[in-house]
Design a protein around this motif. Structure first.
Motif, PDB file in Angstrom:
ATOM      1  N   THR A  23       3.957 -24.806  31.743  1.00 46.06           N
ATOM      2  CA  THR A  23       5.425 -25.231  32.120  1.00 46.06           C
ATOM      3  C   THR A  23       5.696 -24.923  33.563  1.00 46.06           C
ATOM      4  O   THR A  23       6.649 -25.260  34.278  1.00 46.06           O
ATOM      5  CB  THR A  23       6.336 -24.163  31.306  1.00 46.06           C
ATOM      6  OG1 THR A  23       6.196 -22.915  31.405  1.00 46.06           O
ATOM      7  CG2 THR A  23       6.055 -24.560  29.773  1.00 46.06           C
ATOM      8  N   ASN A  24       4.481 -24.330  34.220  1.00 44.14           N
ATOM      9  CA  ASN A  24       4.746 -24.348  35.611  1.00 44.14           C
ATOM     10  C   ASN A  24       3.885 -25.508  36.323  1.00 44.14           C
ATOM     11  O   ASN A  24       2.393 -24.871  35.935  1.00 44.14           O
ATOM     12  CB  ASN A  24       4.487 -22.874  35.981  1.00 44.14           C
ATOM     13  CG  ASN A  24       4.433 -22.441  37.596  1.00 44.14           C
ATOM     14  OD1 ASN A  24       3.768 -23.109  38.177  1.00 44.14           O
ATOM     15  ND2 ASN A  24       5.333 -21.677  37.925  1.00 44.14           N
TER      16      ASN A  24
ATOM     17  N   ASP B  67       0.801 -23.700  38.399  1.00 44.06           N
ATOM     18  CA  ASP B  67      -0.144 -23.268  37.545  1.00 44.06           C
ATOM     19  C   ASP B  67      -1.119 -24.310  36.946  1.00 44.06           C
ATOM     20  O   ASP B  67      -2.316 -24.445  36.837  1.00 44.06           O
ATOM     21  CB  ASP B  67       0.122 -22.371  36.322  1.00 44.06           C
ATOM     22  CG  ASP B  67       0.724 -21.130  36.765  1.00 44.06           C
ATOM     23  OD1 ASP B  67       0.671 -20.706  37.918  1.00 44.06           O
ATOM     24  OD2 ASP B  67       1.539 -20.500  36.035  1.00 44.06           O
TER      25      ASP B  67
ATOM     26  N   ALA C  33      14.865 -21.410  32.648  1.00 43.04           N
ATOM     27  CA  ALA C  33      14.167 -21.788  33.674  1.00 43.04           C
ATOM     28  C   ALA C  33      15.099 -21.201  34.839  1.00 43.04           C
ATOM     29  O   ALA C  33      16.242 -21.369  34.918  1.00 43.04           O
ATOM     30  CB  ALA C  33      13.771 -23.113  33.773  1.00 43.04           C
TER      31      ALA C  33
ATOM     32  N   ASP D 142      12.969 -23.454  39.713  1.00 43.44           N
ATOM     33  CA  ASP D 142      12.204 -24.305  38.684  1.00 43.44           C
ATOM     34  C   ASP D 142      12.911 -25.625  38.438  1.00 43.44           C
ATOM     35  O   ASP D 142      12.331 -26.779  38.365  1.00 43.44           O
ATOM     36  CB  ASP D 142      11.844 -23.483  37.524  1.00 43.44           C
ATOM     37  CG  ASP D 142      10.462 -22.800  37.972  1.00 43.44           C
ATOM     38  OD1 ASP D 142       9.843 -22.656  38.836  1.00 43.44           O
ATOM     39  OD2 ASP D 142      10.155 -21.552  37.109  1.00 43.44           O
TER      40      ASP D 142
END
Length: 151
Positions: free
Chosen positions: A26-27, A30, A85, A89
């Protein structure tokens, strides 16, 4: 014979469970790091709450998709309605949605990316929205985007 049947059923049940427990990043940062390490493109799903579940139910929750995605892509889910979030984000996800030209949700974008000198550069490979036809047709279309020289 009964032992083989039980082992087969156990194995199929395990794989079916795994298909429903895909690991979605979700990032985006990453995901980029993992994508570059594994040399696999990202499958970025832009989504939000209260959308039709056709894409999820007919494609993403299938064993075929789980096996295909494991070997071909890094899964990224950017939920544009996620109240958990952070503001940064949310802003980043909205900028990505606009940068990829996403109009309707849910929509899938395939991309590679690199981060150099704290600047991220994306290479869009293609995008697709949900179309009925089942997981095999969806995988064929995805493979055509990821490996155009093969088609």
């Amino acid at each position: 014979m009964m032992k083989k049947l039980l082992v087969s059923l156990f194995f199929l049940g395990f794989i079916s469970t795994q298909a429903q427990n895909l690991i979605w990043k979700t990032n985006i940062n990453d995901a980029i790091e993992i994508s570059n390490q594994s040399k696999k493109p990202m499958l970025i799903m832009f989504t939000a709450n209260n959308l039709a579940d056709n894409l999820q139910n007919e494609i993403m929750k299938t064993l075929d998709f789980a096996l295909w995605s494991r070997d071909n892509v890094i899964l990224v889910k950017l939920d544009l309605s996620d109240s958990q979030a952070s503001d940064s984000d949310k802003e980043q996800n909205l900028k990505l949605k606009n940068a990829f030209g996403v109009q309707d949700l849910p929509e899938i974008c395939f991309a590679n990316a690199v981060i150099r000198k704290n600047k991220t550069t994306f290479q869009a490979l293609g995008k697709m929205a949900y179309k009925s036809g089942g997981v095999k047709a969806w995988i064929t279309e995805s493979n055509a985007i990821l490996h155009p020289s093969d088609f």
